[in-house]
Design a protein around this motif. Sequence first.
Motif, PDB file in Angstrom:
ATOM      1  N   PRO A 241       0.836  -1.209   0.000  1.00 41.64           N
ATOM      2  CA  PRO A 241       0.000   0.000   0.000  1.00 41.64           C
ATOM      3  C   PRO A 241       0.868   1.255   0.000  1.00 41.64           C
ATOM      4  O   PRO A 241       1.899   1.303   0.679  1.00 41.64           O
ATOM      5  N   GLU A 251      -6.069   8.081   3.265  1.00 39.90           N
ATOM      6  CA  GLU A 251      -6.584   6.709   3.172  1.00 39.90           C
ATOM      7  C   GLU A 251      -7.389   6.490   1.894  1.00 39.90           C
ATOM      8  O   GLU A 251      -7.277   5.438   1.256  1.00 39.90           O
ATOM      9  N   HIS A 252      -8.225   7.488   1.527  1.00 39.73           N
ATOM     10  CA  HIS A 252      -9.057   7.293   0.332  1.00 39.73           C
ATOM     11  C   HIS A 252      -8.195   7.205  -0.925  1.00 39.73           C
ATOM     12  O   HIS A 252      -8.507   6.463  -1.854  1.00 39.73           O
ATOM     13  N   ASP A 254      -5.096   6.038  -0.967  1.00 41.01           N
ATOM     14  CA  ASP A 254      -4.458   4.728  -0.848  1.00 41.01           C
ATOM     15  C   ASP A 254      -5.391   3.642  -1.387  1.00 41.01           C
ATOM     16  O   ASP A 254      -4.980   2.773  -2.164  1.00 41.01           O
ATOM     17  N   ARG A 255      -6.686   3.723  -0.988  1.00 42.96           N
ATOM     18  CA  ARG A 255      -7.654   2.716  -1.435  1.00 42.96           C
ATOM     19  C   ARG A 255      -7.889   2.808  -2.933  1.00 42.96           C
ATOM     20  O   ARG A 255      -7.986   1.795  -3.628  1.00 42.96           O
ATOM     21  N   ASP A 259      -7.270  -0.178  -5.592  1.00 40.41           N
ATOM     22  CA  ASP A 259      -8.376  -0.677  -6.406  1.00 40.41           C
ATOM     23  C   ASP A 259      -8.055  -0.595  -7.890  1.00 40.41           C
ATOM     24  O   ASP A 259      -8.417  -1.477  -8.668  1.00 40.41           O
ATOM     25  N   THR A 294     -14.198   7.316  -1.937  1.00 35.22           N
ATOM     26  CA  THR A 294     -13.878   5.941  -1.566  1.00 35.22           C
ATOM     27  C   THR A 294     -14.173   5.057  -2.763  1.00 35.22           C
ATOM     28  O   THR A 294     -14.833   5.470  -3.717  1.00 35.22           O
ATOM     29  N   THR A 295     -13.736   3.803  -2.689  1.00 39.12           N
ATOM     30  CA  THR A 295     -13.886   2.916  -3.846  1.00 39.12           C
ATOM     31  C   THR A 295     -14.541   1.601  -3.476  1.00 39.12           C
ATOM     32  O   THR A 295     -14.272   0.573  -4.061  1.00 39.12           O
ATOM     33  N   ARG A 303     -13.367  -5.670  -4.949  1.00 41.37           N
ATOM     34  CA  ARG A 303     -11.960  -6.010  -4.832  1.00 41.37           C
ATOM     35  C   ARG A 303     -11.823  -7.475  -4.429  1.00 41.37           C
ATOM     36  O   ARG A 303     -12.529  -7.975  -3.558  1.00 41.37           O
ATOM     37  N   VAL A 308      -6.701  -8.506  -1.041  1.00 43.07           N
ATOM     38  CA  VAL A 308      -6.655  -7.904   0.291  1.00 43.07           C
ATOM     39  C   VAL A 308      -5.807  -8.739   1.229  1.00 43.07           C
ATOM     40  O   VAL A 308      -4.992  -8.233   2.001  1.00 43.07           O
TER      41      VAL A 308
END
Length: 587
Positions: A241, A251-252, A254-255, A259, A294-295, A303, A308
């Motif tokens: 990550p 964080e968003h 990173d996500r 994704d 967000t995703t 995902r 994960v």
Amino acid sequence: MRRKSSIEIGLELGGRYRVEEPIGAGGMGDVWRGVDLRLRRPVAIKILPAELAADESAVERFRREAETTAALQHPGITVTFDIDEHRDGHEQLIFLVMELLTGRDLGTVLAREPHGLPIESVVSLTAQAADALAAAHSRGIVHRDIKPANLFLLDDGRVKLCDFGIARLSDGTQLTAAGSFIGTPLYMAPEQFRGERLDARSDLYSLGCVLYELLVGSPPFDSGDNPAAIMYRHLNEAPAPPRSRRPDVPEHLDRLTLDLLAKDPAARPQSAAAVVAALRGQPDPGSSTVSTATTADWGPGHRLQSDVATRQDRPPATVEPSRPKRGRRAGVVAGIGVAVVVLAAGTAVALTWDKKAPPKPGPTPTPSTVSRTPQAETGPLVPGWKTMLAPQYGIAYDAPPTWTVKGPDYVIWFPDAKKNILAAEKGVAEIDRGKCTSAAAGLRGGMLSAQKPSKDQLGTLQYAAADEARKWASAAYGGAGAHPRPPTVSTGQGGNITLNGIDAAYTTVSVTTAPGGDACTPPHATVETIAMTSVPGSSSGPTFFTVFADRDVSGQVSSEEIKKVIGTIRPYTCPPGKRPQNDNTCR
């Protein structure tokens, strides 16, 4: 080798465009600064290399770039003005005229920012690139080579998407040869390596690679100049990550990055417009709700749980390459063949293998002459043979008594004309005949890991083995001196095998060398490569065992002897209390 072209400063192309100075190179040609003499404006002129002008598929891709980009009217996409031909004597030049951009490509920007760009800049640049992609995708066009070098940052802060030289229409229009893929391995989607049908989500994966690099300063998977290792990691490993490498990444973001880098296209954002919306905090075009960047709900499919579960909490470890000790032949200049790739910033490369179908399975190279009696861990399986221990790779194997087993830090390697190392192996056993090495075996890549890889991993290893075998064939048997021409390489037997408890993939290739080689280059040769699963997170890709042998030489090594060598490959670990080192010893 590129032929010398008649392009010179001051040349007038088509009686209208004057060439002034070279300013760059792309996947389909060199780019020159020029002047439109009729409209008196500066332009950029991309000229198809002379040797490619004779290639119908290359010309078709070049013309398609003109058609593709001319149809795109978007402030984030480079404007195409014209395409024409120019004949100078017997040479025909095909050229593309585009708007002249002033600024720097993102590859150049990143070279000066090794730890990434400010978050605000990353968001702005990525959103602009995604917006341009949305326009291309709306016309059914997949770029297929999204990378920093193809994203140009203008002096006013705007981003322009460049170089549609390998673009493909989503109606399936095929512009590449069967059994090949074209792109830049550091930024290619898994399905692109597999030669599958591509769509907009493949570009989004590449955009995810760019986003990752903008955030942390390097691509998600970087394995030096080893395309097989890069391919293996894109197909099998989850990236660390971005926040694990740069804690101030939101964080968003990173996500979103992770994704975009999902192995399964269905788990990625389903459109570039959705990416823009997430980055700008706007309503998702495909949703009635307002995006909060967000995703979690990108569209059909989420995902992958395996992604994960396998994400690492820290960056992948790297293995430092050892310093080469010697070359196989004095004065060798290895020709860069079909599957030999030296990656350079801003350069798209083509990797090719025989992909008409997986190689036909041949007999498992575990001969009946291999002893089945219990042996000491370091003893040979074939009575009277020598054992080569390679703890750095978690492997041991045996070599015939006529072969010389080299020291643990000995490296066999092949340079090109610029002294780039095209191929190198440790754990070497070989046959020297004066200044020539007529046969050799050795290891490269990561340390042996799972001895029972999954079906999908074995499929990946088949492609990696084929690529590695062809690379070694081209590097070791390219012409020398004034004729650095690549050999002809054809794929023979291949498939999955089991070697003393290790499930692996293998490929055999036959080599016919080009005329003009040195005294150490015979007319024929054989290269066999075994690809095995390596420790997850290794930057060196699969564990490769390669053996090559000259043909039509005195006392040549037989195919049966090569199979016996391969049949002795087995796991090897250091004695208790000692650990494997990068110099291939246990300490």
